[in-house]
Design a protein around this motif. Structure first.
Motif, mmCIF file in Angstrom:
data_model
loop_
_atom_site.group_PDB
_atom_site.id
_atom_site.type_symbol
_atom_site.label_atom_id
_atom_site.label_comp_id
_atom_site.label_asym_id
_atom_site.label_seq_id
_atom_site.Cartn_x
_atom_site.Cartn_y
_atom_site.Cartn_z
ATOM 1 N N GLN A 1 0.807 -1.216 0.000
ATOM 2 C CA GLN A 1 0.000 0.000 0.000
ATOM 3 C C GLN A 1 0.846 1.274 0.000
ATOM 4 O O GLN A 1 0.313 2.369 -0.173
ATOM 5 N N SER A 2 2.150 1.146 0.191
ATOM 6 C CA SER A 2 3.008 2.323 0.288
ATOM 7 C C SER A 2 3.555 2.718 -1.074
ATOM 8 O O SER A 2 3.983 1.870 -1.856
ATOM 9 N N GLY A 3 3.558 4.015 -1.340
ATOM 10 C CA GLY A 3 4.179 4.521 -2.558
ATOM 11 C C GLY A 3 5.680 4.681 -2.430
ATOM 12 O O GLY A 3 6.364 4.959 -3.414
ATOM 13 N N ASP B 1 12.047 14.738 -6.196
ATOM 14 C CA ASP B 1 11.036 15.025 -7.220
ATOM 15 C C ASP B 1 9.931 15.937 -6.678
ATOM 16 O O ASP B 1 9.430 16.817 -7.397
ATOM 17 N N LEU B 2 9.542 15.725 -5.415
ATOM 18 C CA LEU B 2 8.484 16.571 -4.849
ATOM 19 C C LEU B 2 8.973 18.004 -4.673
ATOM 20 O O LEU B 2 8.212 18.954 -4.905
ATOM 21 N N VAL C 1 4.427 11.258 -5.248
ATOM 22 C CA VAL C 1 4.752 12.627 -5.637
ATOM 23 C C VAL C 1 3.545 13.330 -6.256
ATOM 24 O O VAL C 1 3.234 14.480 -5.907
ATOM 25 N N ASP C 2 2.855 12.679 -7.169
ATOM 26 C CA ASP C 2 1.744 13.338 -7.867
ATOM 27 C C ASP C 2 0.654 13.767 -6.894
ATOM 28 O O ASP C 2 0.133 14.892 -6.989
ATOM 29 N N TYR C 3 0.291 12.878 -5.971
ATOM 30 C CA TYR C 3 -0.776 13.242 -5.042
ATOM 31 C C TYR C 3 -0.330 14.358 -4.100
ATOM 32 O O TYR C 3 -1.089 15.292 -3.832
ATOM 33 N N ASN C 4 0.891 14.301 -3.629
ATOM 34 C CA ASN C 4 1.366 15.349 -2.730
ATOM 35 C C ASN C 4 1.502 16.687 -3.444
ATOM 36 O O ASN C 4 1.257 17.738 -2.848
ATOM 37 N N ALA C 5 1.879 16.659 -4.710
ATOM 38 C CA ALA C 5 1.902 17.896 -5.495
ATOM 39 C C ALA C 5 0.484 18.465 -5.602
ATOM 40 O O ALA C 5 0.279 19.691 -5.520
ATOM 41 N N HIS C 6 -0.498 17.594 -5.782
ATOM 42 C CA HIS C 6 -1.897 18.025 -5.808
ATOM 43 C C HIS C 6 -2.293 18.665 -4.482
ATOM 44 O O HIS C 6 -2.966 19.711 -4.469
#
Length: 339
Positions: free
Chosen positions: A17-19, A32-33, A318-323
């Motif tokens: 479940q972990s990214g 990246d973030l 990264v994508d969700y945290n950027a959101h």
């Protein structure tokens, strides 16, 4: 106007479940973030340091890498546990990372918090001096760091060196001019906030502090910041200090946000004991933007600080945290006058 950045603890776990399933994932995604956050217009990328844990640990390789990949965003820590640190070696690492970033390092320090192992700093070769506590030792290490960051020579040169020396006593190299003014102290009490002001450090206040009077967390935090600023003024420092607070804030704008955070129960302060000290943990925020804006207007701690660090769930990728960051910057910050 506020500086708005993110704060990542850099958790990783081999769970499906972990990214971030490995330390490499946590490190590379942190870089990246930071790049993504800079592109979105965020002001800072900050990282927490924990030893003996599946989290970010040695900060300077990461900070140097972020500095090399970005151009404008502040890069920092919140915080480094100074009980574990050799302050002279740390000054060299910090100087190098700051030079690589072009002078964007904001280094948050602290005496430390409860760790994964008993007296973990002993494994790193450090012992409190006679009559010292481990907290005293952490503050002593910090004071040594502050002194050597001034860039003054203190070491007697070898009369027959391998390479020619400049005249006089030698300082640590590389020295980065101005870094001394970009050191922060993570204070868990009013007394340590006042000490940080006396030492000429900026103030970081997180979502945890000693419960000193029973008032709501955000009110106590605002009082702490005001006490710090008054102590700074009394100390006679020439520059203006900076203050930061951290918060978990999530604007619910889509089904994914609501799935992750729509049932958040962290909507009130919590009180507990850490190292036999009564402590208060500040609430988090998760709501639709309009409601979130109204809630944040009431947060006195955020109002007092010039910098807000958004704690991010780094294992969601990264994508969700950027959101998450983008939504706060675009949907929330302007309505509060932060942008």
């Amino acid at each position: 106007m506020k500086n708005i950045g993110f704060l990542s603890f850099g958790h990783w776990s081999p769970s499906p479940q972990s990214g971030t399933r490995s330390a490499a994932d946590a490190l590379l995604q942190s870089i990246d973030l930071a790049v993504a956050a800079e592109e979105l217009g965020a002001d800072g990328a900050y990282f927490r340091v924990h030893h003996f844990a599946r989290q970010l640990a040695s900060p300077f390789p990461l900070l140097a890498a972020v500095g090399a990949r970005t151009k404008k965003i502040e890069i920092g820590t919140a915080v480094i546990d100074m009980r574990y640190e050799n302050p002279l070696y740390m000054a060299e690492d910090a100087g190098a990372a700051d030079l690589i970033s072009g002078g964007r390092l904001q280094l948050g320090l602290s005496r430390g918090s409860p760790e994964q192992v008993i007296d973990g700093w002993r494994y790193f070769g450090y012992e409190p001096a006679e009559g010292e506590t481990d907290a005293d030792m952490g503050r002593r290490h910090a004071q040594v760091l502050l002194e050597v960051l001034k860039g003054k020579g203190f070491a007697e040169p070898n009369p027959r060196p391998m390479f020619p020396n400049p005249p006089g006593k030698l300082r640590l190299e590389p020295h980065s001019e101005g870094l001394r003014d970009r050191i922060w102290w993570g204070a868990g009490s009013n007394a340590t906030a006042i000490w940080a002001a006396q030492m000429g450090m900026n103030l970081q206040s997180s979502t945890l502090k000693d419960d000193e009077n029973g008032k709501p967390f955000h009110v106590q935090q605002a009082e702490q910041i005001r006490a710090y600023r008054e102590a700074w003024k009394e100390a006679g420092h020439k520059r203006e200090p900076r203050t930061s607070v951290s918060r978990s804030i999530f604007a619910l704008v889509n089904d994914t946000d609501r799935m992750y955070f729509g049932a958040e129960a962290n909507d009130r302060d919590q009180v507990g004991f850490i190292d036999k000290t009564r402590s208060i943990f500040g609430r988090g925020y998760a709501a639709e933007p309009d409601r979130l804006i109204e809630q944040l207007k009431q947060d006195e701690g955020i109002a007092e600080a010039d910098t807000l660090l958004l704690t991010v769930p780094n294992q969601l990728g990264v994508d969700y945290n950027a959101h998450v960051i983008e939504t706060i910057l675009k949907e929330v910050a302007p309505a509060l006058g932060w942008r």
